[in-house]
Design a protein around this motif. Structure first.
Motif, PDB file in Angstrom:
ATOM      1  N   LYS A 142       3.324  15.535  15.214  1.00 29.11           N
ATOM      2  CA  LYS A 142       2.599  15.202  13.991  1.00 29.11           C
ATOM      3  C   LYS A 142       1.984  13.822  14.147  1.00 29.11           C
ATOM      4  N   ASN A 143       1.031  13.518  13.288  1.00 27.76           N
ATOM      5  CA  ASN A 143       0.401  12.196  13.290  1.00 27.76           C
ATOM      6  C   ASN A 143       0.836  11.388  12.075  1.00 27.76           C
ATOM      7  N   SER A 144       2.122  11.521  11.710  1.00 25.25           N
ATOM      8  CA  SER A 144       2.619  10.902  10.487  1.00 25.25           C
ATOM      9  C   SER A 144       2.671   9.387  10.547  1.00 25.25           C
ATOM     10  N   HIS A 145       2.584   8.827  11.775  1.00 24.00           N
ATOM     11  CA  HIS A 145       2.700   7.375  11.904  1.00 24.00           C
ATOM     12  C   HIS A 145       1.349   6.697  12.122  1.00 24.00           C
ATOM     13  N   SER A 146       0.264   7.445  12.053  1.00 26.04           N
ATOM     14  CA  SER A 146      -1.045   6.880  12.358  1.00 26.04           C
ATOM     15  C   SER A 146      -1.398   5.723  11.425  1.00 26.04           C
ATOM     16  N   GLU A 147      -1.071   5.853  10.155  1.00 24.27           N
ATOM     17  CA  GLU A 147      -1.386   4.786   9.205  1.00 24.27           C
ATOM     18  C   GLU A 147      -0.596   3.534   9.524  1.00 24.27           C
ATOM     19  N   ILE A 148       0.670   3.705   9.911  1.00 29.06           N
ATOM     20  CA  ILE A 148       1.508   2.558  10.276  1.00 29.06           C
ATOM     21  C   ILE A 148       0.919   1.851  11.491  1.00 29.06           C
ATOM     22  N   GLU A 149       0.467   2.617  12.485  1.00 26.22           N
ATOM     23  CA  GLU A 149      -0.124   2.039  13.682  1.00 26.22           C
ATOM     24  C   GLU A 149      -1.378   1.248  13.353  1.00 26.22           C
ATOM     25  N   GLN A 150      -2.201   1.792  12.464  1.00 22.73           N
ATOM     26  CA  GLN A 150      -3.451   1.120  12.100  1.00 22.73           C
ATOM     27  C   GLN A 150      -3.194  -0.216  11.424  1.00 22.73           C
ATOM     28  N   ASN A 151      -2.133  -0.281  10.626  1.00 20.82           N
ATOM     29  CA  ASN A 151      -1.835  -1.517   9.896  1.00 20.82           C
ATOM     30  C   ASN A 151      -1.006  -2.498  10.707  1.00 20.82           C
ATOM     31  N   LEU A 152      -0.357  -2.020  11.775  1.00 21.12           N
ATOM     32  CA  LEU A 152       0.561  -2.852  12.528  1.00 21.12           C
ATOM     33  C   LEU A 152      -0.108  -4.092  13.101  1.00 21.12           C
ATOM     34  N   GLU A 153      -1.257  -3.911  13.717  1.00 17.49           N
ATOM     35  CA  GLU A 153      -1.954  -5.034  14.337  1.00 17.49           C
ATOM     36  C   GLU A 153      -2.296  -6.114  13.320  1.00 17.49           C
ATOM     37  N   ASN A 154      -2.856  -5.716  12.178  1.00 17.57           N
ATOM     38  CA  ASN A 154      -3.218  -6.691  11.147  1.00 17.57           C
ATOM     39  C   ASN A 154      -2.000  -7.424  10.605  1.00 17.57           C
ATOM     40  N   LYS A 155      -0.888  -6.706  10.465  1.00 21.65           N
ATOM     41  CA  LYS A 155       0.333  -7.340   9.975  1.00 21.65           C
ATOM     42  C   LYS A 155       0.813  -8.425  10.926  1.00 21.65           C
ATOM     43  N   ILE A 156       0.832  -8.106  12.213  1.00 23.09           N
ATOM     44  CA  ILE A 156       1.305  -9.076  13.205  1.00 23.09           C
ATOM     45  C   ILE A 156       0.404 -10.304  13.235  1.00 23.09           C
ATOM     46  N   GLU A 210      11.580   4.283  12.954  1.00 26.84           N
ATOM     47  CA  GLU A 210      11.031   4.862  11.728  1.00 26.84           C
ATOM     48  C   GLU A 210      11.461   4.085  10.489  1.00 26.84           C
ATOM     49  N   ASP A 211      12.599   3.408  10.592  1.00 30.86           N
ATOM     50  CA  ASP A 211      13.114   2.662   9.445  1.00 30.86           C
ATOM     51  C   ASP A 211      12.699   1.197   9.456  1.00 30.86           C
ATOM     52  N   MET A 212      11.846   0.822  10.395  1.00 30.88           N
ATOM     53  CA  MET A 212      11.440  -0.578  10.488  1.00 30.88           C
ATOM     54  C   MET A 212      10.671  -0.995   9.233  1.00 30.88           C
ATOM     55  N   SER A 213      11.127  -2.032   8.624  1.00 26.14           N
ATOM     56  CA  SER A 213      10.499  -2.521   7.399  1.00 26.14           C
ATOM     57  C   SER A 213       9.565  -3.680   7.706  1.00 26.14           C
ATOM     58  N   HIS A 214       8.777  -4.044   6.702  1.00 15.67           N
ATOM     59  CA  HIS A 214       7.910  -5.214   6.835  1.00 15.67           C
ATOM     60  C   HIS A 214       8.756  -6.455   7.073  1.00 15.67           C
ATOM     61  N   ASN A 215       9.929  -6.529   6.440  1.00 15.61           N
ATOM     62  CA  ASN A 215      10.798  -7.695   6.614  1.00 15.61           C
ATOM     63  C   ASN A 215      11.286  -7.817   8.044  1.00 15.61           C
ATOM     64  N   THR A 216      11.610  -6.675   8.671  1.00 15.72           N
ATOM     65  CA  THR A 216      12.059  -6.704  10.065  1.00 15.72           C
ATOM     66  C   THR A 216      10.949  -7.187  10.977  1.00 15.72           C
ATOM     67  N   LEU A 217       9.738  -6.664  10.781  1.00 12.65           N
ATOM     68  CA  LEU A 217       8.601  -7.094  11.580  1.00 12.65           C
ATOM     69  C   LEU A 217       8.338  -8.583  11.376  1.00 12.65           C
ATOM     70  N   SER A 218       8.425  -9.027  10.137  1.00 12.88           N
ATOM     71  CA  SER A 218       8.225 -10.439   9.833  1.00 12.88           C
ATOM     72  C   SER A 218       9.258 -11.304  10.545  1.00 12.88           C
ATOM     73  N   TYR A 219      10.492 -10.829  10.560  1.00 11.65           N
ATOM     74  CA  TYR A 219      11.575 -11.561  11.215  1.00 11.65           C
ATOM     75  C   TYR A 219      11.313 -11.659  12.726  1.00 11.65           C
ATOM     76  N   MET A 220      10.850 -10.573  13.332  1.00  7.04           N
ATOM     77  CA  MET A 220      10.559 -10.580  14.763  1.00  7.04           C
ATOM     78  C   MET A 220       9.451 -11.581  15.091  1.00  7.04           C
ATOM     79  N   VAL A 221       8.397 -11.572  14.305  1.00 13.11           N
ATOM     80  CA  VAL A 221       7.286 -12.498  14.536  1.00 13.11           C
ATOM     81  C   VAL A 221       7.745 -13.941  14.320  1.00 13.11           C
ATOM     82  N   GLU A 222       8.581 -14.160  13.311  1.00 13.66           N
ATOM     83  CA  GLU A 222       9.099 -15.511  13.059  1.00 13.66           C
ATOM     84  C   GLU A 222       9.961 -15.996  14.222  1.00 13.66           C
TER      85      GLU A 222
END
Length: 282
Positions: free
Chosen positions: A232-246, A106-118
């Motif tokens: 709850k579906n509180s993470h649906s927006e994050i899921e939708q954007n995740l693919e495009n971010k990666i 839940e605390d995963m930031s854009h920077n963390t995702l960026s670091y993983m992809v890098e």
């Protein structure tokens, strides 16, 4: 192989001057395939990993794993192996102090995702000057199909094997490179020195989009599990954007190749879980 059998080998390891006592060992939970223990010695902290009894059934080549692990540890992608027995039944590596990413999705930031992809992109650029087998999706899947046929001969999914094996056999367009192939959140460790990637048993020469697809699916699954718990579906927006971010972070432009990679990794993942569902205890 039992932990007692492993500890009897302590003189071979070169990391202890005396036999190991019970208070120097603690069980590590969370592994889906192998058994792991933390070993606390005067010389340092280590991990003992005992290979699962169904290693061969899963199509895992421990010699290939060891070769790749030694290569990537020299490049600081993971910790160094201290000892591996001659029959590859267990290994001992340095313990890494850090936090598993799946514990705080839940605390995963854009920077963390960026670091993983890098990190994955850097892995994919590693020159491979050693002889490694080329990963074939159908061959990997065949091991899981055989486990299913043995353990669950009446499973309806077995009827789909011929069609699925043909449909999933062709890799995405593009060159192969060194890949981890299981970069789910539980295999990432956030440390003071940055991210480290654990568990290289499925690694090999493969298509880089397979790594990205496995990462995408692993993060998405973690969010879905949270949603089930919270109802709850509180993470649906994050899921939708995740693919495009990666895709943007890595620079993927071939969406046809990406869709194929996603289907193939979903295929392997589904089969793996089906095959593991009724595995023998060890």
């Amino acid at each position: 192989m039992t932990l007692t059998d492993v500890l009897d080998d302590w003189p071979l390891w070169g990391i202890s001057k005396q036999p190991i006592s019970a208070n120097q060992i603690s069980i590590l939970e969370g592994g889906l395939t192998n058994r792991c223990y933390q070993l606390s010695l005067e010389s340092g902290e280590y991990i003992i990993r005992i290979s699962a009894a169904n290693t061969a059934e899963l199509g895992i080549d421990r010699n290939v794993e060891k070769t790749i692990h030694q290569l990537v540890s020299s490049l600081n992608f993971t910790s160094a192996i201290r000892y591996c027995d001659d029959e590859n039944r267990y290994l001992i590596r340095d313990y890494i102090e850090g936090e598993v990413l799946s514990d705080n999705v839940e605390d995963m930031s854009h920077n963390t995702l960026s670091y993983m992809v890098e990190q994955l992109k850097a892995l994919h650029q590693v020159p491979v000057e050693i002889d490694l087998p080329v990963v074939n999706i159908s061959e990997k899947a065949e091991a899981y199909w055989q486990m299913l046929a043995t353990q669950q001969p009446n499973n309806e999914i077995l009827k789909m094997k011929p069609l699925m094996q043909v449909a999933m056999s062709e890799p995405p367009a593009g060159d192969f490179c060194l890949c981890h192939l299981d970069p789910v959140l539980a295999n990432w460790l956030y440390t003071a020195e940055g991210l480290q990637l654990l568990d290289w048993e499925y690694a090999g020469l493969a298509h880089p989009l397979w790594d990205l697809a496995a990462l995408f699916q692993g993060i998405k699954h973690s969010f879905q599990q949270l949603e089930k718990k919270s109802k709850k579906n509180s993470h649906s927006e994050i899921e939708q954007n995740l693919e495009n971010k990666i895709l943007t972070l890595y620079g993927v432009s071939d969406l046809v190749a990406w869709r194929r990679a996603c289907m193939q990794m979903e295929y392997l993942s589904s089969l793996w879980y089906q095959a593991q569902a009724k595995k023998d205890s060890y």
